[in-house]
Write a protein that holds these residues in place. Structure first.
Motif, PDB file in Angstrom:
ATOM      1  N   ARG A  27       2.380   1.646  -3.411  1.00  0.00           N
ATOM      2  CA  ARG A  27       1.356   2.097  -4.354  1.00  0.00           C
ATOM      3  C   ARG A  27       1.108   3.601  -4.202  1.00  0.00           C
ATOM      4  O   ARG A  27       1.030   4.326  -5.188  1.00  0.00           O
ATOM      5  CB  ARG A  27       0.058   1.318  -4.144  1.00  0.00           C
ATOM      6  CG  ARG A  27      -1.017   1.644  -5.163  1.00  0.00           C
ATOM      7  CD  ARG A  27      -2.261   0.793  -4.996  1.00  0.00           C
ATOM      8  NE  ARG A  27      -1.985  -0.594  -5.381  1.00  0.00           N
ATOM      9  CZ  ARG A  27      -1.877  -1.618  -4.517  1.00  0.00           C
ATOM     10  NH1 ARG A  27      -2.037  -1.422  -3.237  1.00  0.00           N
ATOM     11  NH2 ARG A  27      -1.626  -2.835  -4.951  1.00  0.00           N
ATOM     12  N   ARG A  28       1.010   4.066  -2.955  1.00  0.00           N
ATOM     13  CA  ARG A  28       0.799   5.517  -2.727  1.00  0.00           C
ATOM     14  C   ARG A  28       1.962   6.329  -3.272  1.00  0.00           C
ATOM     15  O   ARG A  28       1.766   7.376  -3.892  1.00  0.00           O
ATOM     16  CB  ARG A  28       0.611   5.788  -1.237  1.00  0.00           C
ATOM     17  CG  ARG A  28      -0.793   5.541  -0.748  1.00  0.00           C
ATOM     18  CD  ARG A  28      -1.019   6.100   0.642  1.00  0.00           C
ATOM     19  NE  ARG A  28      -0.336   5.329   1.669  1.00  0.00           N
ATOM     20  CZ  ARG A  28      -0.834   4.248   2.260  1.00  0.00           C
ATOM     21  NH1 ARG A  28      -2.021   3.794   1.916  1.00  0.00           N
ATOM     22  NH2 ARG A  28      -0.149   3.621   3.193  1.00  0.00           N
TER      23      ARG A  28
ATOM     24  N   GLN B 180       0.825  -1.218   0.000  1.00  0.00           N
ATOM     25  CA  GLN B 180       0.000   0.000   0.000  1.00  0.00           C
ATOM     26  C   GLN B 180       0.859   1.269   0.000  1.00  0.00           C
ATOM     27  O   GLN B 180       0.568   2.221  -0.723  1.00  0.00           O
ATOM     28  CB  GLN B 180      -0.950   0.006   1.199  1.00  0.00           C
ATOM     29  CG  GLN B 180      -2.068  -0.995   1.088  1.00  0.00           C
ATOM     30  CD  GLN B 180      -3.008  -0.695  -0.072  1.00  0.00           C
ATOM     31  OE1 GLN B 180      -3.165   0.445  -0.500  1.00  0.00           O
ATOM     32  NE2 GLN B 180      -3.622  -1.732  -0.598  1.00  0.00           N
TER      33      GLN B 180
END
Length: 87
Positions: A29-30, A26
């Motif tokens: 991805r950010r 995550q």
């Protein structure tokens, strides 16, 4: 929740590629969305990062895996941006 606790209790030597994905996917991805400003390009770049992780798994030191992932993600994003500028 229990899965996160199990990951937190593991030493870096016990983590595999799937564990690293669950732990850092995550955040990676950010980072990639922020750098590329396109979620599809970010997803593609994230896949390339983890393919590179799998290709080089035997050479990656567990204690530096997080830094390795973020460095490779940044470089992959820059490669994608250069390719887009050339189009």
């Amino acid at each position: 929740m229990q899965q996160q606790n199990e990951l937190a209790c593991q030493t870096p030597d016990e983590l595999g590629p799937a564990d690293l994905y669950r732990r850092h996917g995550q955040d990676l991805r950010r980072l990639l969305v922020a750098l590329l400003r396109d979620s599809a390009d970010a997803e593609d770049a994230l896949q390339h990062v983890f393919l590179k992780l799998l290709d080089g798994w035997s050479a990656i030191k567990p204690e530096t895996a997080k830094n390795w992932l973020f460095t490779v993600a940044y470089r992959e994003a820059m490669t994608v941006r250069r390719r887009k500028q050339m189009d």
